[in-house]
Write a protein that holds these residues in place. Structure first.
Motif, PDB file in Angstrom:
ATOM      1  N   GLU A 232      47.959 -52.602 -21.323  1.00  0.00           N
ATOM      2  CA  GLU A 232      48.549 -52.501 -22.656  1.00  0.00           C
ATOM      3  C   GLU A 232      49.524 -51.331 -22.755  1.00  0.00           C
ATOM      4  N   ASN A 235      52.713 -52.107 -20.783  1.00  0.00           N
ATOM      5  CA  ASN A 235      53.524 -53.102 -21.487  1.00  0.00           C
ATOM      6  C   ASN A 235      54.277 -52.488 -22.662  1.00  0.00           C
ATOM      7  N   SER A 236      53.664 -51.459 -23.265  1.00  0.00           N
ATOM      8  CA  SER A 236      54.325 -50.798 -24.393  1.00  0.00           C
ATOM      9  C   SER A 236      55.304 -49.729 -23.926  1.00  0.00           C
TER      10      SER A 236
END
Length: 428
Positions: A232, A235-236
């Motif tokens: 996560e 991906n950010s």
């Protein structure tokens, strides 16, 4: 009616009656023959000693088999089967009794040999086990242990032999045996079993070190958390970093460029931070070698000129991966140095290496502020150091455990500083 409650008394009464009968018949015969008083006296003088000797001989011959049987049974009661019972009579019922006793004694002797052999094997196995083992009697007293139990007790188990299990820190509950000390209770699980022998009922307690399995479960859980977080976060961070770089190229204001550069740098740092935790699942390639610990410590100590080192190397030969072991020593000394920096006075680290129970022990003791939270020292992400990552000690423990050893940390008993203990197997 005369009550006879022993064989000896029965034989005595029988012989007395026979002797009286013989004596009475002899006197009656002499009287019928009108013998003189001198003849009667002579008969009594000759007959009475003969009757006494015959009575004693018969008494001995009749009771001798029972005496020998009694001797044999007394020997069997104390597990002595070396006594060979010689039959007084080889035939008849007495001969058969002695044959049966001899066969029974031989069978018991064979069973005792097998029992002793099994006992020796069990005690040898108990002695070789790396886990503490206790053998308790019916009164829950310690009757046997092993070297691992001595290490757990901190003294030779024979010094506390016949001590109650409760005095050794063990508590019996409805669910089984437990260790009273909560910290050790989290490390060991106790399995128990019962068995009986000629000395009574015994209980065998075997300690199972579950700390390694618990750590593996924890690490597996941490790995899953890190895997999700890494996915996560990456991906950010990837679009944030890309946008920050693009905006910095088009921006004409220096302040904006500086702000975007900060965003870019922090994104890069966060990416590296997350990437470090992928090492939690790493299996190191161990290349064990014979290491001169004195030489290795000399090169490591040279990196810390602000610390005074006191070395006591009773054993200097260690078998381990030199690169990985050196990294562990650097991690531990660095942690000790940081703890010393928070205290007052001259920083001193004592290094002691010695052999014990097929292991090489390396201890590093400092005079710093000690460890504030022992329960969390090996928890990932947890750190009390400014700028720390919280994985150095965990990776050090993984390296030592992949060598087949142990790494433990605890505060010194005198309340000053902490001690790190490395246990490596001989020839790992």
């Amino acid at each position: 009616m005369l009550t006879v409650n022993s064989l000896e008394r029965l034989i005595g009464i029988f012989l007395l009656m026979v002797n009286l009968l013989i004596l009475g018949l002899s006197v009656a015969c002499l009287w019928l023959l009108h013998s003189s008083g001198l003849m009667l006296a002579t008969l009594l003088v000759l007959l009475l000693p003969a009757q006494l000797l015959v009575s004693l001989w018969l008494n001995k011959k009749l009771l001798c088999p029972y005496a020998r049987i009694l001797d044999a049974l007394e020997s069997m009661k104390v597990d002595d089967y070396s006594l060979q019972v010689r039959p007084v009579y080889c035939r008849g019922v007495v001969g058969r009794v002695f044959d049966e006793i001899g066969a029974f004694s031989a069978a018991l002797r064979q069973k005792k040999r097998l029992f002793d052999a099994k006992n020796l094997l069990v005690h040898s196995l108990i002695k070789q086990l790396d886990s503490p083992v206790l053998l308790l009697d019916e009164e829950r007293k310690l009757v046997h242990g092993n070297q691992a139990l001595s290490r757990w007790l901190g003294k030779d188990w024979r010094l506390v032999r016949l001590s109650k299990a409760k005095s050794l820190g063990l508590v019996q509950s409805a669910s089984g045996w437990l260790i009273a000390d909560k910290q050790q209770a989290r490390q060991f699980n106790i399995r128990s079993s019962f068995y009986k022998d000629e000395t009574g009922e015994h209980q065998l307690l075997i300690f199972t070190d579950i700390s390694h399995e618990l750590r593996e479960m924890q690490i597996h859980s941490w790995q899953q958390i890190v895997r999700v977080l890494s996915h996560e976060i990456k991906n950010s961070l990837t679009p944030i970093k890309s946008l920050a770089q693009t905006l910095a190229e088009f921006s004409t204001h220096q302040v904006q460029k500086d702000m975007l550069e900060v965003i870019n740098q922090r994104s890069q740092k966060l990416t590296e931070f997350v990437g470090r935790y992928s090492q939690l699942s790493r299996q190191y390639a161990i290349h064990p070698q014979h290491i001169d610990l004195a030489g290795m410590l000399g090169s490591v100590i040279a990196m810390y000129s602000d610390i005074t080192f006191k070395l006591q190397l009773d054993s200097t030969q260690v078998v381990a991966d030199p690169i990985l072991l050196e990294q562990v020593l650097i991690n531990l000394i660095t942690n000790a140095r940081q703890a010393i920096a928070e205290s007052t006075g001259e920083g001193v680290i004592k290094v002691h290496c010695h052999s014990a129970s097929n292991s090489v022990l390396i201890s590093l003791s400092d005079n710093g502020v000690g460890i504030q939270n022992l329960d969390n020292v090996f928890v990932p992400f947890y750190t009390t150091k400014q700028g720390g990552q919280g994985i150095g000690l965990l990776l050090s423990r993984q390296i030592i455990e992949q060598h087949g050893g142990q790494l433990t940390l605890e505060n010194n008993a005198d309340g000053v500083g902490a001690v790190a203990l490395i246990r490596l197997p001989v020839g790992c």
